[in-house]
Enzyme design. Structure first.
Site, short mmCIF file in Angstrom:
data_model
loop_
_atom_site.label_atom_id
_atom_site.label_comp_id
_atom_site.label_asym_id
_atom_site.label_seq_id
_atom_site.Cartn_x
_atom_site.Cartn_y
_atom_site.Cartn_z
N SER A 156 0.82 -1.22 0.00
CA SER A 156 0.00 0.00 0.00
C SER A 156 0.85 1.26 0.00
CB SER A 156 -0.92 0.02 1.22
OG SER A 156 -1.65 1.23 1.26
N LYS B 170 -13.37 -4.88 1.76
CA LYS B 170 -14.25 -3.76 1.41
C LYS B 170 -15.73 -4.08 1.63
CE LYS B 170 -11.30 -1.23 -1.83
NZ LYS B 170 -11.22 -0.60 -3.16
N TYR C 213 -1.63 1.78 -12.71
CA TYR C 213 -0.58 2.82 -12.69
C TYR C 213 0.82 2.23 -12.58
CZ TYR C 213 -0.94 2.22 -7.58
OH TYR C 213 -0.99 1.71 -6.30
N SER D 61 -0.73 4.21 0.41
CA SER D 61 -1.55 5.20 1.10
C SER D 61 -0.81 5.89 2.25
CB SER D 61 -2.84 4.55 1.62
OG SER D 61 -3.69 4.20 0.54
N ASN E 70 -14.47 1.71 1.13
CA ASN E 70 -13.01 1.82 1.23
C ASN E 70 -12.59 2.86 2.26
OD1 ASN E 70 -13.56 4.25 -0.10
ND2 ASN E 70 -11.77 4.10 -1.42
N THR F 10 -8.76 -1.81 2.18
CA THR F 10 -8.47 -2.35 0.86
C THR F 10 -8.82 -3.83 0.85
OG1 THR F 10 -6.79 -2.48 -0.87
CG2 THR F 10 -6.02 -2.78 1.40
N GLY G 69 -15.35 -6.06 -12.00
CA GLY G 69 -15.03 -6.26 -10.59
C GLY G 69 -15.45 -5.07 -9.75
N GLY G 70 -14.85 -4.99 -8.54
CA GLY G 70 -15.21 -3.92 -7.62
C GLY G 70 -14.91 -2.53 -8.15
N GLY H 32 -14.10 -4.59 -17.73
CA GLY H 32 -14.02 -5.23 -16.43
C GLY H 32 -15.35 -5.19 -15.71
#
Length: 271
Positions: A15, A66, A217, A17, A87, A62, A129-130, A127
């Protein structure tokens, strides 16, 4: 008194964050800290309750917690309920409030670079997904006219399409022929991430003002973005989504707006 917040996940070492939030804390001179916490797969709620007892202001959540984060909340934002996952948790007066800022991060990432983006037009999302759910929920909230979902698992795509009559499902082989008139193409899959196959799309039918966004990214410029750029289209990488999604939580916990997202922060996050 030091204001504290955390991010929970399993695994959590990857992470970024803490790097982002602690950068903001330092820049604003706040007496605060933001830490990463590894939660056992079967003990998430107990860890959150302990965090509250220790006086934390809240937490980011995360994978894979979630959905559980939403389930244990006392109150929840409308968009978190619509997505079925949270989140961001804010602790106040012994209660947990859940929110989902992934869609906010996605949308503001694009708008910060292209203010003329036509959100109320039509879009294609790769996609189911979430992340796709968060993107679609935000687009619908902002007035999108229609959204096409593309996913290898058709059942998951059809499940996502139940969110709204504005959402439909098409096959991967139909993407290129459906680009004309679309405002945005968004990749929410992990395809194109380091070590994974790139997405190949023929952009010859795309509208000249289309924006192609990849939430991946790493690498910053995926094969999809390179192909879109070579076709003369506007592109947006996924790093900004990570940065923007953190801003609502930061304000709720530390009671100050996070500093503007600049190149200094982007470069630091890529190290």
């Amino acid at each position: 008194m030091t204001i504290r917040a955390a991010v929970f996940g399993n695994p959590i070492a990857q992470s970024k964050s803490p790097r982002m939030h602690n950068h903001w804390i330092k820049k604003l001179g706040i007496d605060g800290e933001y830490v990463a916490k590894l939660a056992p797969l079967d003990g998430f709620e107990a860890e959150i309750r302990k965090l509250m007892a220790d006086g934390f202001a809240g937490a980011n959540v995360t994978m894979p917690f979630k959905q559980e984060a939403l389930a244990i909340a006392d109150t929840s934002s409308e968009i978190a309920c619509q997505i079925g996952a949270a989140n961001t948790l804010v602790f106040k007066d012994g209660k947990i409030h859940a929110d989902n800022t992934d869609g906010y991060g996605f949308g503001h990432n694009i708008l910060s670079q292209f203010p003329d983006w036509n959100v109320e037009s039509s879009h294609i999302v790769l996609g189911a997904g979430g992340a796709a759910g968060a993107v679609i929920a935000w687009l619908l909230t902002e007035g999108a006219s229609d959204i096409m979902v593309v996913n290898r698992n058709i059942e998951r795509a059809n499940e996502l399409a139940k969110i709204s009559e504005k959402v439909s499902v098409i096959g991967w082989d139909k993407v290129s022929e459906n680009l004309a008139g679309r405002s945005t193409l968004i990749n929410t899959t992990s395809l194109g991430m380091n070590g994974k196959n790139d997405i190949k799309i023929d952009f010859s039918n795309a509208s000249t003002d289309m924006i192609v966004n990849d939430i991946v990214y790493s690498p910053l410029e995926t094969g999809l973005l390179k192909d879109a750029k070579n076709a003369g289209l506007r592109t947006v990488d996924g790093l900004g989504m990570l940065l923007w999604q953190g801003r609502p939580g930061f304000k709720a916990w530390f009671e100050q707006e996070a500093p503007e997202i600049d190149e200094e922060l982007r470069e630091m996050m890529l190290k």
